[in-house]
Structures are given as structure tokens and as C-alpha cells.
Design a protein around this motif. Structure first.
Motif: not given
Length: 179
Positions: A38-39, A43-44, A49-52, A133-136
């Protein structure tokens, strides 16, 4: 150490145990994959968050996939499924639970398996409270870890049936070892 099953019924029992577990893993992968993607799809993801997201995938691949499944859980599943195939009896009905060590196991294995299962359920509850986006990111890592585990289990099963049985303690109850 258990030897591989050689009869058709023994093979069927061992495969029932492993494929039952594989179905559970596949169901979890299919259920989590849309949330994991989803993220990325919406595009979120920003830089942090991409690094995470990437860190979660790498971390879960190593801890859950390699260390948890490939080095521990999957070899034990194969050996326990082979032991059950030789023993047979009513436990065949619940072969996946036996192979996971949730029933018909040493006291230590039972405690460890049930504590791990309860911890996983607790973590699932906590992760479900995270926002995207953390859950994703967490779900993406879990999908990778579970996928690694599914593949490792099936590969070890095939190798075991070819004679390369994992050299791990099946952690059976004491009375079952002497029977």
C-alpha cells in the motif's frame, strides 16, 4: 534423528504436516501483501519511511527468514513430520500442529512454541495499530520473512525426502522417544 518416510502412507503423513504449515504461511503472506504494498503503490513513502521500509525487509529477512525459519523452525518441522510419519496414530489428524511443536512435544518445546505463538499474536495486535506507511514497512518485512520460511520449509522437506534429513532434535516427549 528421524529417518525419512519410505511408505506411501508415511510420505502422505509427512506431506500433510508440511503442506498444512505451508498453507498457513501462504495464507498469512497473501493477507499481508496488499497492506505491505500500500505505501509503495500510493506513493506515501518519504525518504525516512522508505529507509524504514527497506530496513524492515532486510531485518525480517535475516531474523525471521534466515535465523527463525531456515535455521530453526523449518528443519524441526521436517524432522518432526518424519517422526510422526513413523509413529502414526491419531496425531496424524493434527499433523501440522505436531510438526510446529504445539502438541506432542517435550515440555521445553511446548512452552517455547506456545510462548512464541502468543508473542506473535500480541505483536500482530500492536502492528495493526500502526498507521501507514509504518504498518506497511513492518508488513513488508513480515511478508519477506514468511516467504523465506515457506520456501525454506519446502526445500528442506524435498532434501529430507532425498535423504538429506536435517540433523536437529525433534523435541518429542520422553515417552515417545522410547516407544
Amino acid at each position: 534423528m528421524s529417518s525419512r518416510p519410505t511408505t506411501r502412507s508415511g510420505l502422505a503423513i509427512a506431506w500433510w504436516a508440511v503442506l498444512g504449515i505451508s498453507a498457513l504461511l501462504l495464507q498469512a503472506i497473501v493477507r499481508l501483501l496488499p497492506r505491505a504494498l500500500e505505501p509503495v503503490l500510493d506513493g506515501s513513502l518519504d525518504a525516512i519511511s522508505a529507509l524504514a521500509y527497506v530496513a524492515s525487509i532486510v531485518g525480517f529477512a535475516y531474523t525471521e527468514g534466515y535465523r527463525g525459519f531456515q535455521r530453526s523452525f523449518s528443519p524441526r518441522v521436517v524432522v518432526r513430520s518424519f517422526a510422526l510419519a513413523q509413529r502414526r496414530g491419531w496425531l496424524v489428524v493434527i499433523a501440522p500442529l505436531v510438526a510446529m511443536g504445539l502438541v506432542h512435544a517435550s515440555r521445553r518445546r511446548l512452552i517455547g512454541s506456545w510462548v512464541l505463538l502468543l508473542a506473535i499474536v500480541g505483536l500482530i495486535s500492536l502492528v495493526s495499530m500502526l498507521a501507514q506507511p509504518w504498518r506497511g514497512a513492518v508488513d513488508a518485512g513480515v511478508v519477506v520473512g514468511l516467504s523465506w520460511g515457506l520456501v525454506a520449509t519446502l526445500i528442506l522437506m524435498i532434501r529430507g525426502l532425498r535423504g538429506d534429513v536435517p540433523d536437529v532434535d525433534p523435541a518429542l516427549p520422553d515417552r515417545a522417544r522410547s516407544a
